[in-house]
Design a protein around this motif. Structure first.
Motif, short mmCIF file in Angstrom:
data_model
loop_
_atom_site.label_atom_id
_atom_site.label_comp_id
_atom_site.label_asym_id
_atom_site.label_seq_id
_atom_site.Cartn_x
_atom_site.Cartn_y
_atom_site.Cartn_z
N UNK A 81 0.68 -1.25 -0.15
CA UNK A 81 0.09 -0.07 -0.11
C UNK A 81 0.94 1.16 -0.18
N UNK A 82 0.55 2.29 -0.68
CA UNK A 82 1.36 3.47 -0.61
C UNK A 82 1.23 4.12 0.51
N UNK A 83 2.03 4.99 1.07
CA UNK A 83 1.93 5.65 2.10
C UNK A 83 1.63 7.08 1.69
N UNK A 84 1.73 8.20 2.57
CA UNK A 84 1.06 9.52 2.33
C UNK A 84 2.32 10.35 2.38
N UNK A 85 2.13 11.67 2.73
CA UNK A 85 3.12 12.73 2.94
C UNK A 85 3.07 13.16 4.38
N UNK A 86 4.07 13.74 4.99
CA UNK A 86 4.58 14.24 6.18
C UNK A 86 3.42 15.04 6.50
N UNK A 87 2.64 14.83 7.50
CA UNK A 87 1.46 15.74 7.85
C UNK A 87 1.75 17.12 8.32
N UNK A 88 2.63 17.84 8.78
CA UNK A 88 2.94 19.12 9.02
C UNK A 88 3.13 19.51 7.43
N UNK A 89 3.75 19.09 6.67
CA UNK A 89 3.85 19.52 5.36
C UNK A 89 2.65 20.05 4.51
N UNK A 90 1.65 18.92 4.65
CA UNK A 90 0.33 18.91 4.06
C UNK A 90 -0.50 19.97 4.74
N UNK A 91 -0.16 20.23 6.24
CA UNK A 91 -1.10 21.26 6.82
C UNK A 91 -0.51 22.68 6.41
N UNK A 92 0.73 22.67 6.21
CA UNK A 92 1.24 24.07 5.65
C UNK A 92 0.88 24.33 4.34
N UNK A 93 0.82 23.47 3.42
CA UNK A 93 0.39 23.55 2.21
C UNK A 93 -1.28 23.97 2.27
N UNK A 94 -2.14 23.32 3.01
CA UNK A 94 -3.47 23.49 3.21
C UNK A 94 -3.66 24.92 3.70
#
Length: 241
Positions: free
Chosen positions: A29-42
């Motif tokens: 299963x593929x994993x995701x992206x580092x959460x804090x980075x996604x929150x920064x992007x959002x």
């Protein structure tokens, strides 16, 4: 100018970045992206219009190539991120049974229930891995590892699945009566990424420039690193000439 990660501590709050793994079989299963980075992007709305590859009544697919700053924080090759739009419901015309079932509960919105979010996430990743594998994704990543990502992305790259971050934003849930259509659309979306050459994927919509390089060049690395520091992520993004 190239972006890269520098490790500044031992305690990893984003496990997987140090050991990014390659999807080599349909069992993984593929994993995701580092959460804090996604929150920064959002929070800063750093979603480029060029990243949008496919949009339907069910979802939108955004694709970020391996050299995009978001992809630098991916935890697998490739990475898949799934976001549920607030208030996501079943597509109009879904089975009456499901509508009546949820009408009896506290909410008729399926995204309010973790079981539905989890079920659809697993389904999307299963379809994704199967199609990405069929489209030659492992061959693509093997070649990139052999040549180096930068050199690999200077080749044509068309008609083969690609590494990077695939970000799905879900608008509506499929139900058993239209799950086949939902699956077809996921496969179609991945096929559109695979079909495009690197030049097509990198070309800015507004001008004849590489939009990924533009985004990376304008990125406020100081602010992103401050966000990583605040959340105790032991990595910093740096520019290398």
């Amino acid at each position: 100018m190239k972006l890269t990660l520098k490790k500044v501590g031992e305690k990893a709050l984003c496990p997987g970045i140090d050991s990014v793994h390659l999807i080599t079989s349909i069992d993984q299963k593929p994993k995701g992206v580092c959460g804090p980075v996604l929150r920064y992007v959002s929070s800063n709305r750093l979603y480029s219009k060029e990243s949008s590859i496919y949009k339907s009544s069910y979802f939108q697919l955004r694709y970020y190539p391996p050299n995009h700053f978001i992809s630098i924080f991916r935890k697998s090759k490739p990475a898949v991120n799934i976001r549920f739009q607030h208030g996501v419901s079943f597509l109009s015309g879904s089975s009456r049974y499901l509508q009546e079932l949820y009408a009896q509960r506290k909410s008729i919105v399926p995204s309010s229930f973790a079981v539905w979010r989890r079920t659809l996430t697993v389904k999307i990743k299963d379809i994704f891995v199967d199609e990405w594998y069929k489209l030659g994704g492992t061959k693509s990543v093997d070649e990139a590892n052999k040549l180096g990502e930068e050199a690999f992305m200077k080749q044509d790259g068309s008609n083969i699945a690609k590494d990077g971050v695939y970000m799905f934003q879900i608008f509506n849930y499929p139900d058993p009566s239209n799950m086949d259509r939902f699956e077809e659309e996921i496969r179609k979306a991945l096929g559109m990424v695979a079909k495009k050459s690197w030049n097509e994927l990198f070309k800015s919509q507004a001008k004849n420039k590489n939009w990924v390089e533009e985004v990376n060049g304008k990125l406020n690395i100081g602010m992103l690193n401050a966000a990583l520091r605040f959340e105790r992520v032991p990595y910093r993004l740096i520019r290398k000439t």
